[in-house]
Design a protein around this motif. Structure first.
Motif, PDB file in Angstrom:
ATOM      1  N   GLY A  17     -12.962-103.657 -29.107  1.00  0.00           N
ATOM      2  CA  GLY A  17     -13.853-102.605 -28.598  1.00  0.00           C
ATOM      3  C   GLY A  17     -14.755-102.064 -29.684  1.00  0.00           C
ATOM      4  O   GLY A  17     -14.683-100.885 -30.042  1.00  0.00           O
ATOM      5  N   ALA A  18     -15.591-102.930 -30.250  1.00  0.00           N
ATOM      6  CA  ALA A  18     -16.518-102.557 -31.323  1.00  0.00           C
ATOM      7  C   ALA A  18     -17.668-103.554 -31.314  1.00  0.00           C
ATOM      8  O   ALA A  18     -17.560-104.637 -30.724  1.00  0.00           O
ATOM      9  CB  ALA A  18     -15.797-102.590 -32.676  1.00  0.00           C
ATOM     10  N   HIS A  25     -17.987-106.817 -40.400  1.00  0.00           N
ATOM     11  CA  HIS A  25     -17.637-106.090 -41.630  1.00  0.00           C
ATOM     12  C   HIS A  25     -16.119-106.009 -41.801  1.00  0.00           C
ATOM     13  O   HIS A  25     -15.615-106.102 -42.931  1.00  0.00           O
ATOM     14  CB  HIS A  25     -18.294-104.712 -41.655  1.00  0.00           C
ATOM     15  N   ALA A  26     -15.387-105.866 -40.700  1.00  0.00           N
ATOM     16  CA  ALA A  26     -13.914-105.831 -40.783  1.00  0.00           C
ATOM     17  C   ALA A  26     -13.364-107.178 -41.252  1.00  0.00           C
ATOM     18  O   ALA A  26     -12.344-107.236 -41.938  1.00  0.00           O
ATOM     19  CB  ALA A  26     -13.317-105.448 -39.429  1.00  0.00           C
ATOM     20  N   LEU A  27     -14.052-108.257 -40.908  1.00  0.00           N
ATOM     21  CA  LEU A  27     -13.611-109.589 -41.322  1.00  0.00           C
ATOM     22  C   LEU A  27     -13.950-109.899 -42.774  1.00  0.00           C
ATOM     23  O   LEU A  27     -13.112-110.432 -43.510  1.00  0.00           O
ATOM     24  CB  LEU A  27     -14.259-110.667 -40.441  1.00  0.00           C
ATOM     25  N   PHE A  28     -15.187-109.598 -43.187  1.00  0.00           N
ATOM     26  CA  PHE A  28     -15.701-110.187 -44.420  1.00  0.00           C
ATOM     27  C   PHE A  28     -15.992-109.217 -45.564  1.00  0.00           C
ATOM     28  O   PHE A  28     -16.253-109.662 -46.676  1.00  0.00           O
ATOM     29  CB  PHE A  28     -16.942-111.031 -44.114  1.00  0.00           C
ATOM     30  N   ALA A 141      -2.800-110.900 -37.726  1.00  0.00           N
ATOM     31  CA  ALA A 141      -3.980-110.617 -38.552  1.00  0.00           C
ATOM     32  C   ALA A 141      -5.137-110.123 -37.681  1.00  0.00           C
ATOM     33  O   ALA A 141      -5.853-109.189 -38.058  1.00  0.00           O
ATOM     34  CB  ALA A 141      -4.388-111.864 -39.332  1.00  0.00           C
ATOM     35  N   LEU A 142      -5.303-110.709 -36.499  1.00  0.00           N
ATOM     36  CA  LEU A 142      -6.399-110.301 -35.614  1.00  0.00           C
ATOM     37  C   LEU A 142      -6.203-108.887 -35.086  1.00  0.00           C
ATOM     38  O   LEU A 142      -7.180-108.161 -34.870  1.00  0.00           O
ATOM     39  CB  LEU A 142      -6.579-111.304 -34.478  1.00  0.00           C
ATOM     40  N   LYS A 146      -8.885-105.903 -35.441  1.00  0.00           N
ATOM     41  CA  LYS A 146      -9.247-105.085 -34.280  1.00  0.00           C
ATOM     42  C   LYS A 146      -9.111-103.593 -34.612  1.00  0.00           C
ATOM     43  O   LYS A 146     -10.033-102.805 -34.343  1.00  0.00           O
ATOM     44  CB  LYS A 146      -8.345-105.463 -33.094  1.00  0.00           C
ATOM     45  N   LYS A 147      -7.994-103.208 -35.201  1.00  0.00           N
ATOM     46  CA  LYS A 147      -7.773-101.780 -35.533  1.00  0.00           C
ATOM     47  C   LYS A 147      -8.832-101.288 -36.505  1.00  0.00           C
ATOM     48  O   LYS A 147      -9.339-100.170 -36.351  1.00  0.00           O
ATOM     49  CB  LYS A 147      -6.374-101.589 -36.132  1.00  0.00           C
TER      50      LYS A 147
END
Length: 151
Positions: A17-18, A25-28, A141-142, A146-147
């Motif tokens: 939900g983003a 940005h949360a990934l990399f 990890a996903l 998400k969080k």
């Protein structure tokens, strides 16, 4: 005679939900990357950058990890990492028979808009020794990604 590994492509998905930008940005970004990749190995981090054709190293706190290259980078849409070899105790191996039996291996991240957020798909090439581990670890990890993306 080198030991051959059967490679397999594994796929993991999650709806977040983003926006795609927040998920990207949360990934990399460095700090969030350390959090979600820490699910795989304590102290996990990268050295290098995410620009296309650049070399990047994924390391644990003991300097073990992977030497890789960024194959494709379409910001907020698609990232493809080409794994080229191992790093063990700081020593790079891209030439051994063991490494040549599975390289190149790809890890791809695809982000798509969906109602209320972003659908993230991760596809990773692996060999049989890691299938069970990845099936257990990637979903965890996903959830961390998400969080962080959802704030």
């Amino acid at each position: 005679m080198s030991e051959q590994h059967a490679t397999e492509k594994l796929t993991y998905t999650i709806t977040i939900g983003a926006s795609r930008e927040q998920v990207w940005h949360a990934l990399f970004d460095d700090e969030p990357f350390r959090k979600w990749s820490g699910v795989f190995a304590e102290g996990s981090h990268y050295v290098g950058d995410w620009s296309e054709d650049s070399e990047i190293r994924f390391l644990t706190e003991d300097n073990d990890g992977m030497i890789s290259a960024i194959d494709k980078n379409r910001p907020y849409e698609f990232m493809s990492i080409r794994h080229l070899g191992y790093i063990r105790q700081g020593v790079e191996d891209t030439e051994s028979d063991e490494v040549k039996s599975w390289t190149p291996a790809f890890e791809n991240y695809t982000l798509k808009d969906v109602d209320g957020g972003t659908h993230l798909t991760v596809e990773t090439d692996t060999f049989n020794d890691f299938v069970e581990y990845f099936n257990e670890t990637w979903p965890k990890a996903l959830v961390v990604v998400k969080k962080m993306a959802e704030g």
